[in-house]
Scaffold this active site. Structure first.
Site, short mmCIF file in Angstrom:
data_model
loop_
_atom_site.label_atom_id
_atom_site.label_comp_id
_atom_site.label_asym_id
_atom_site.label_seq_id
_atom_site.Cartn_x
_atom_site.Cartn_y
_atom_site.Cartn_z
N ARG A 175 0.86 -1.18 0.00
CA ARG A 175 0.00 0.00 0.00
C ARG A 175 0.90 1.23 0.00
NH1 ARG A 175 -3.28 -2.62 4.98
NH2 ARG A 175 -4.49 -4.12 3.79
N ARG A 268 -10.60 3.43 5.71
CA ARG A 268 -9.14 3.30 5.60
C ARG A 268 -8.70 3.58 4.16
NH1 ARG A 268 -6.34 -2.28 7.34
NH2 ARG A 268 -6.98 -2.89 5.27
N ARG A 279 -12.83 -9.11 1.47
CA ARG A 279 -12.43 -9.11 2.87
C ARG A 279 -13.65 -9.20 3.79
NH1 ARG A 279 -6.89 -6.78 3.78
NH2 ARG A 279 -5.85 -7.39 1.86
N1 LIG Z 1 -1.07 -16.63 8.05
C1 LIG Z 1 -0.58 -15.38 7.97
N2 LIG Z 1 -1.41 -14.34 7.88
C2 LIG Z 1 -0.86 -13.12 7.82
C3 LIG Z 1 0.52 -12.88 7.85
N3 LIG Z 1 0.74 -11.56 7.77
C4 LIG Z 1 -0.46 -10.97 7.72
N4 LIG Z 1 -1.44 -11.91 7.73
C5 LIG Z 1 -2.88 -11.73 7.71
O1 LIG Z 1 -3.28 -11.47 6.40
C6 LIG Z 1 -4.48 -10.71 6.44
C7 LIG Z 1 -4.40 -9.58 5.46
O2 LIG Z 1 -3.39 -8.68 5.85
P1 LIG Z 1 -3.23 -7.30 5.10
O3 LIG Z 1 -3.24 -7.53 3.62
O4 LIG Z 1 -2.07 -6.59 5.66
O5 LIG Z 1 -4.57 -6.54 5.43
P2 LIG Z 1 -5.30 -6.13 6.80
O6 LIG Z 1 -5.85 -7.34 7.42
O7 LIG Z 1 -6.37 -5.26 6.34
O8 LIG Z 1 -4.30 -5.50 7.67
C8 LIG Z 1 -4.66 -10.29 7.89
O9 LIG Z 1 -5.62 -11.15 8.48
C9 LIG Z 1 -3.32 -10.53 8.52
O10 LIG Z 1 -3.44 -10.85 9.88
C10 LIG Z 1 1.37 -14.03 7.99
O11 LIG Z 1 2.58 -13.96 8.04
N5 LIG Z 1 0.77 -15.24 8.03
N1 LIG Z 2 -11.80 1.15 17.73
C1 LIG Z 2 -11.78 1.78 16.58
N2 LIG Z 2 -12.73 2.66 16.27
C2 LIG Z 2 -12.73 3.31 15.08
N3 LIG Z 2 -11.79 3.12 14.12
C3 LIG Z 2 -10.82 2.23 14.38
C4 LIG Z 2 -10.74 1.53 15.60
N4 LIG Z 2 -9.67 0.71 15.55
C5 LIG Z 2 -9.09 0.93 14.36
N5 LIG Z 2 -9.76 1.83 13.64
C6 LIG Z 2 -9.47 2.28 12.28
O1 LIG Z 2 -9.94 1.24 11.42
C7 LIG Z 2 -9.09 1.11 10.29
C8 LIG Z 2 -8.59 -0.33 10.23
O2 LIG Z 2 -7.68 -0.54 11.28
P1 LIG Z 2 -6.36 -1.39 11.06
O3 LIG Z 2 -5.56 -1.26 12.30
O4 LIG Z 2 -5.73 -1.03 9.77
O5 LIG Z 2 -7.01 -2.87 10.95
P2 LIG Z 2 -6.38 -4.27 10.62
O6 LIG Z 2 -4.90 -4.17 10.86
O7 LIG Z 2 -7.05 -5.20 11.55
O8 LIG Z 2 -6.70 -4.55 9.19
C9 LIG Z 2 -7.98 2.13 10.43
O9 LIG Z 2 -8.30 3.25 9.65
C10 LIG Z 2 -8.02 2.48 11.94
O10 LIG Z 2 -7.61 3.80 12.16
#
Ligand SMILES: Nc1nc2c(ncn2[C@@H]2O[C@H](COP(=O)(O)OP(=O)(O)O)[C@@H](O)[C@H]2O)c(=O)[nH]1
Ligand SMILES: Nc1ncnc2c1ncn2[C@@H]1O[C@H](COP(=O)(O)OP(=O)(O)O)[C@@H](O)[C@H]1O
Length: 402
Positions: A175, A268, A279
């Site tokens: 990203r 986000r 997702r």
């Molecule tokens: N199994 C596995 N899942 C991962 C790993 N790194 C990230 N993920 C998972 O992959 C999913 C997608 O991650 P990401 O593309 O960064 O998007 P996000 O979930 O929106 O933060 C999330 O559920 C993460 O927890 C990894 O090393 N192994």
């Molecule tokens: N408790 C909350 N209330 C409102 N917004 C939140 C909260 N926790 C996280 N966010 C926002 O939600 C979005 C997704 O959070 P993020 O940490 O990227 O999620 P994930 O890593 O689980 O994918 C971000 O823009 C973050 O700032």
């Protein structure tokens, strides 16, 4: 690993009569466990600057080329080797610092046996030893957009010296703000698949159409920096870690509602519409599994961010309870180059008061290996350590200690 071993079978038989496990010669030691003789150090591949391992299989009458897993100990001025429980060899590095003197070479642990099956080769795995009870790694899972990354960033910001993030590999595109090597190791699918085959990953899974995985190196790098490792992985990955030999605390983060999850994900603004929909579809199954699979030790609802963060800190013992108190400092002991190592049941005795040496201030060091935990991949925890000045403490013999 060099093709030709640096010592030959005759050397083993002539120079190390049976039961020679504790005898170092130059920079190498020879340890027998079952049919196998482990020659540690002094190998051709030490140009790589880490301690090499060669194995002679007596039943087959030949040298084996092991796959060596884990972060390896750097070269030192010799070491001692002590076999423990027939599944690992304790390595004590001579002339090394407190954070680096004790290592394990696992030769038949659960992890090594699993990897032998997967790789079809002889396998050994290094695991550095941490003195005392270092905290277990933390696995955090939850649907995309629930706030895992936000909560982890808050923890790392408030406790920078305590936590370290396990940087996963992924085949998804970065990203805008994401940096290679910081948020993820962005990788080609074919490269990652080869590395998975080579046993370099602790776990991996296909998530939302991309491959994600945690390398053993990622977890060990955090442990070697003396920090508690945080893994942000999906439920499939959490299941694999649970089944592995890495002991961890498992936390699942839920959204207050599906609507709120959707709003956060859209706000986000990092995903295409198609990705958002994918997702959200996957979130339903993830939440069901998170709540019912029995994998997770704790389930947190991330409604109000500050409250959820407070709960997270509480369950990690960071809310002013006992584990936030400074830990008693372990007496820092540098191991001199000249020392003798012996073993008595669960105690390893390092005698630094060797002939010709001035009396060292800590001339006896006793390592208690009775309550070891963890191991490869990652660190071995729970080694107890006692440094004793036998003269000032009025001890005349090692028997008084054990
Ligand atoms: N199994 C596995 N899942 C991962 C790993 N790194 C990230 N993920 C998972 O992959 C999913 C997608 O991650 P990401 O593309 O960064 O998007 P996000 O979930 O929106 O933060 C999330 O559920 C993460 O927890 C990894 O090393 N192994
Ligand atoms: N408790 C909350 N209330 C409102 N917004 C939140 C909260 N926790 C996280 N966010 C926002 O939600 C979005 C997704 O959070 P993020 O940490 O990227 O999620 P994930 O890593 O689980 O994918 C971000 O823009 C973050 O700032």
């Amino acid at each position: 690993m060099g093709e030709a071993p640096s010592i030959v079978v005759d050397d083993l038989q002539n120079e190390y009569p049976n039961g020679f496990d504790l005898k170092p010669k130059g920079c190498k030691t020879v340890t027998v466990i079952g049919d196998k003789t482990y020659v540690i150090g002094g190998a051709d591949d030490e140009v790589e600057s880490s301690i090499g391992v060669q194995i002679f299989d007596q039943s087959l009458g030949k040298w084996l080329k092991p796959t060596v897993l884990g972060n390896k100990p750097t070269l030192c001025k010799g070491h001692s080797a002590v076999p423990l429980n027939d599944d690992r060899i304790l390595i004590i590095k001579r002339g090394s610092t407190p954070d680096d003197h004790t290592w394990f070479l696992e030769v038949d642990s659960q992890y090594v046996r699993e990897l032998k099956k997967v790789l079809g080769t002889e396998v050994v795995a290094w695991s550095k030893c941490v003195i005392g009870n270092a905290e277990k790694p933390i696995v955090i899972s939850g649907p995309s957009g629930v706030g895992k990354g936000t909560l982890i960033s808050m923890l790392m910001k408030e406790f920078p010296s305590m936590f370290g993030f396990s940087v996963s590999h992924t085949t998804r595109a970065p990203r805008n703000m994401e940096k290679d090597g910081v948020h993820y190791h962005f990788t080609e699918k074919s490269v990652m698949e080869t590395e998975i085959k080579d046993g370099k990953f602790l776990e991996f899974a296909s998530v939302h159409g991309n491959l994600y995985g945690t390398s053993v190196e990622a977890v060990e790098q955090v442990a070697d920096a003396g920090k508690r490792c945080i893994l942000d992985i999906d439920v499939q990955g959490a299941r694999s870690v649970k089944a592995s030999s890495l002991e961890a605390i498992f936390i699942f983060v839920c959204p207050p509602s599906t609507k709120e999850l959707e709003d956060r994900l859209r706000a986000r603004g990092t995903e295409t519409e198609e990705q958002v929909l994918k997702r959200l579809r996957n979130a339903k199954a993830e939440i069901e599994q998170g709540k019912s699979s029995g994998i997770f030790d704790f389930i947190l609802c991330n409604d109000k961010l500050e409250e959820c963060y407070k709960s997270l800190k509480k369950l990690l013992g960071l809310d002013g309870s006992i584990s936030t108190l400074p830990k008693p400092a372990c007496r820092e002991v540098n191991l001199p180059i000249d020392h003798r190592v012996s073993k008595n049941d669960d105690k390893i005795i390092i005698n630094c008061d060797t002939a010709g040496l001035e009396k060292a201030s800590n001339n006896l060091i006793v390592l208690d290996v009775s309550s070891l935990k963890g191991g490869a991949p990652g660190r071995t925890r729970g080694l107890n350590f006692q440094a004793i000045d036998s003269f000032s403490d009025g001890l005349n013999s090692i028997d008084q200690l054990i």
